[in-house]
Scaffold this motif. Sequence first.
Motif, mmCIF file in Angstrom:
data_model
loop_
_atom_site.group_PDB
_atom_site.id
_atom_site.type_symbol
_atom_site.label_atom_id
_atom_site.label_comp_id
_atom_site.label_asym_id
_atom_site.label_seq_id
_atom_site.Cartn_x
_atom_site.Cartn_y
_atom_site.Cartn_z
ATOM 1 N N GLY A 146 0.918 -1.387 0.036
ATOM 2 C CA GLY A 146 -0.204 -0.041 0.219
ATOM 3 C C GLY A 146 0.845 1.114 0.117
ATOM 4 N N GLN A 147 1.790 1.253 0.513
ATOM 5 C CA GLN A 147 2.893 2.280 0.444
ATOM 6 C C GLN A 147 3.405 2.693 -0.836
ATOM 7 O OE1 GLN A 147 7.130 1.103 2.026
ATOM 8 N NE2 GLN A 147 5.714 -0.304 2.638
ATOM 9 N N LEU A 148 3.302 2.156 -1.980
ATOM 10 C CA LEU A 148 3.594 2.213 -3.121
ATOM 11 C C LEU A 148 2.397 2.964 -3.919
ATOM 12 C CD1 LEU A 148 5.365 -0.965 -4.013
ATOM 13 C CD2 LEU A 148 6.466 0.921 -3.335
ATOM 14 N N VAL A 149 1.229 2.924 -3.285
ATOM 15 C CA VAL A 149 0.082 3.608 -4.146
ATOM 16 C C VAL A 149 0.422 5.102 -4.469
ATOM 17 C CG1 VAL A 149 -2.463 4.016 -4.126
ATOM 18 C CG2 VAL A 149 -1.448 1.599 -3.452
ATOM 19 N N ASP A 150 -0.151 5.699 -5.346
ATOM 20 C CA ASP A 150 0.234 7.012 -5.834
ATOM 21 C C ASP A 150 -1.065 7.632 -6.659
ATOM 22 O OD1 ASP A 150 1.080 9.596 -6.159
ATOM 23 O OD2 ASP A 150 2.820 9.063 -7.427
ATOM 24 N N SER A 162 -2.680 7.845 4.821
ATOM 25 C CA SER A 162 -2.035 7.939 3.421
ATOM 26 C C SER A 162 -1.228 6.787 3.125
ATOM 27 C CB SER A 162 -1.365 9.196 3.041
ATOM 28 O OG SER A 162 -0.223 9.635 4.036
ATOM 29 N N PRO A 163 -0.607 6.579 1.832
ATOM 30 C CA PRO A 163 0.114 5.704 1.434
ATOM 31 C C PRO A 163 1.610 5.705 2.096
ATOM 32 C CG PRO A 163 -1.204 5.940 -0.411
ATOM 33 C CD PRO A 163 -1.599 7.240 0.624
ATOM 34 N N GLN A 164 1.881 7.017 2.038
ATOM 35 C CA GLN A 164 3.426 7.120 2.845
ATOM 36 C C GLN A 164 3.509 7.027 4.313
ATOM 37 O OE1 GLN A 164 1.553 9.411 0.952
ATOM 38 N NE2 GLN A 164 1.509 11.480 1.913
ATOM 39 N N SER A 165 2.208 6.895 4.793
ATOM 40 C CA SER A 165 2.449 6.360 6.282
ATOM 41 C C SER A 165 2.009 4.807 6.639
ATOM 42 C CB SER A 165 1.165 7.286 6.980
ATOM 43 O OG SER A 165 1.267 8.946 7.093
ATOM 44 N N ILE A 166 1.921 4.080 5.585
ATOM 45 C CA ILE A 166 1.868 2.801 5.769
ATOM 46 C C ILE A 166 2.897 2.101 6.721
ATOM 47 C CG2 ILE A 166 1.726 0.382 4.630
ATOM 48 C CD1 ILE A 166 -0.972 1.898 4.652
ATOM 49 N N LEU A 179 -1.513 9.143 13.163
ATOM 50 C CA LEU A 179 -0.824 9.385 11.809
ATOM 51 C C LEU A 179 -1.496 10.114 10.776
ATOM 52 C CD1 LEU A 179 0.756 5.686 11.619
ATOM 53 C CD2 LEU A 179 1.965 7.895 12.121
ATOM 54 N N ALA A 180 -2.755 10.230 10.852
ATOM 55 C CA ALA A 180 -3.474 11.036 10.105
ATOM 56 C C ALA A 180 -3.041 12.572 10.390
ATOM 57 C CB ALA A 180 -4.970 10.928 9.967
ATOM 58 N N ARG A 181 -2.846 12.887 11.636
ATOM 59 C CA ARG A 181 -2.577 14.123 12.194
ATOM 60 C C ARG A 181 -0.877 14.435 11.564
ATOM 61 N NH1 ARG A 181 -3.500 18.956 14.173
ATOM 62 N NH2 ARG A 181 -2.270 19.659 15.897
ATOM 63 N N PHE A 182 -0.002 13.342 11.944
ATOM 64 C CA PHE A 182 1.290 13.602 12.085
ATOM 65 C C PHE A 182 2.172 12.818 10.909
ATOM 66 C CE2 PHE A 182 -0.097 14.147 16.473
ATOM 67 C CZ PHE A 182 0.351 15.903 16.581
ATOM 68 N N GLU A 183 1.586 11.988 10.235
ATOM 69 C CA GLU A 183 2.039 11.293 9.200
ATOM 70 C C GLU A 183 3.132 10.227 9.418
ATOM 71 O OE1 GLU A 183 3.905 12.892 5.329
ATOM 72 O OE2 GLU A 183 1.910 12.735 5.013
ATOM 73 N N THR A 214 9.266 -1.090 5.694
ATOM 74 C CA THR A 214 9.589 -0.327 4.484
ATOM 75 C C THR A 214 10.226 -0.932 3.237
ATOM 76 O OG1 THR A 214 9.868 1.641 5.924
ATOM 77 C CG2 THR A 214 10.865 1.987 3.755
ATOM 78 N N LEU A 215 9.537 -0.832 2.175
ATOM 79 C CA LEU A 215 10.152 -1.572 1.265
ATOM 80 C C LEU A 215 11.319 -1.125 0.401
ATOM 81 C CD1 LEU A 215 6.715 -2.457 -0.888
ATOM 82 C CD2 LEU A 215 7.917 -3.701 0.987
ATOM 83 N N ASN A 216 12.309 -2.005 0.005
ATOM 84 C CA ASN A 216 13.707 -1.610 -0.390
ATOM 85 C C ASN A 216 13.393 -1.115 -2.008
ATOM 86 O OD1 ASN A 216 16.125 -1.288 -1.368
ATOM 87 N ND2 ASN A 216 16.611 -3.468 -1.126
ATOM 88 N N ARG A 217 13.203 0.034 -2.502
ATOM 89 C CA ARG A 217 13.053 0.348 -3.888
ATOM 90 C C ARG A 217 14.367 0.261 -4.570
ATOM 91 N NH1 ARG A 217 8.313 4.353 -4.527
ATOM 92 N NH2 ARG A 217 7.165 4.332 -2.314
#
Length: 294
Positions: free
Chosen positions: A137-141, A168-172, A201-205, A246-249
């Motif tokens: 889900g962290q990859l969704v944009d 948001s995806p970046q907070s997964i 996390l919706a507030r602080f991410e 955290t995925l290794n890009r």
Amino acid sequence: MQLHLVDATFELFRAFYSRPPRRAPDGRPVNAVQGLVDSMLSLLREPDVTHIGAATDYVIESWRNDLYPGYKSSAGVDRELLAQFRDAERALRALGIPVWAMVEDEADDAIAAAVERFAGDPRVEGVVICSVDKDLGQLVDGGRIVLRDRMRRITYDEDGIREKFGVSPQSIPDYLALVGDSSDGFPGLPGWGAKSAAAVLARFEHLEAIPASVLEWEVDIRNASRLAATLEQQRADALLYRRLATLNRDARIDDVTPTLDALEWKGVPRAEFVALCDELGFDTVRERIHRWAD
């Protein structure tokens, strides 16, 4: 074009537990392999599937096991399932699908690397990640890079991820660090659940942005003081769990797919696929091929 990225390890696990036992003429188990082949043939029939890649991680263990001994391993995986990974990779290649067979990284890392490597190509109009793994889900944009649950016929864009997880995806990765991920083997922080993690996390991410003092949270959740104390006391654990999630890009995929063109599906290589079907005892599967490469 639409780029389809398949979590083949997930597909293999799902097929193994949903299909009755089946063996090749030589006696080795092949029920998961056949399920994977059936699933991929269905996917390849979809009109927008022109470029595709699949990722596996037959070793199961990865660099994450060095960071956290409790991380998932092959110890609890059925031996008959593990025995099918190599044939599954061969079957994918015989279908004409490039395979990222990961050893040090996981299948999800390969998919993340493919997104990093190819999503920015101007020819790519969208990326469809075929999996139900929360990590991905962290990859969704936006609506351009989406997560698709093919079994339930649900596609999650960025709004869909927010609706499902509350972040948001970046907070997964931060979300999973707090609530834990039982499938990957890390527990999260005591007392933190889906609702509390999502609200904060919706507030602080991100974890670093969450104030130590609950007075600064301005979030209406139960036991906020206790949660704040737990986070402050176990912040190092939370950061470690986030690292695991955290995925290794930067995972290595270029040796298999150096360019986007290497992901173009040109049909099933006839001789290779027929030979594999004969070997594994898939008598009727070849009749389902709708496009041969030759």
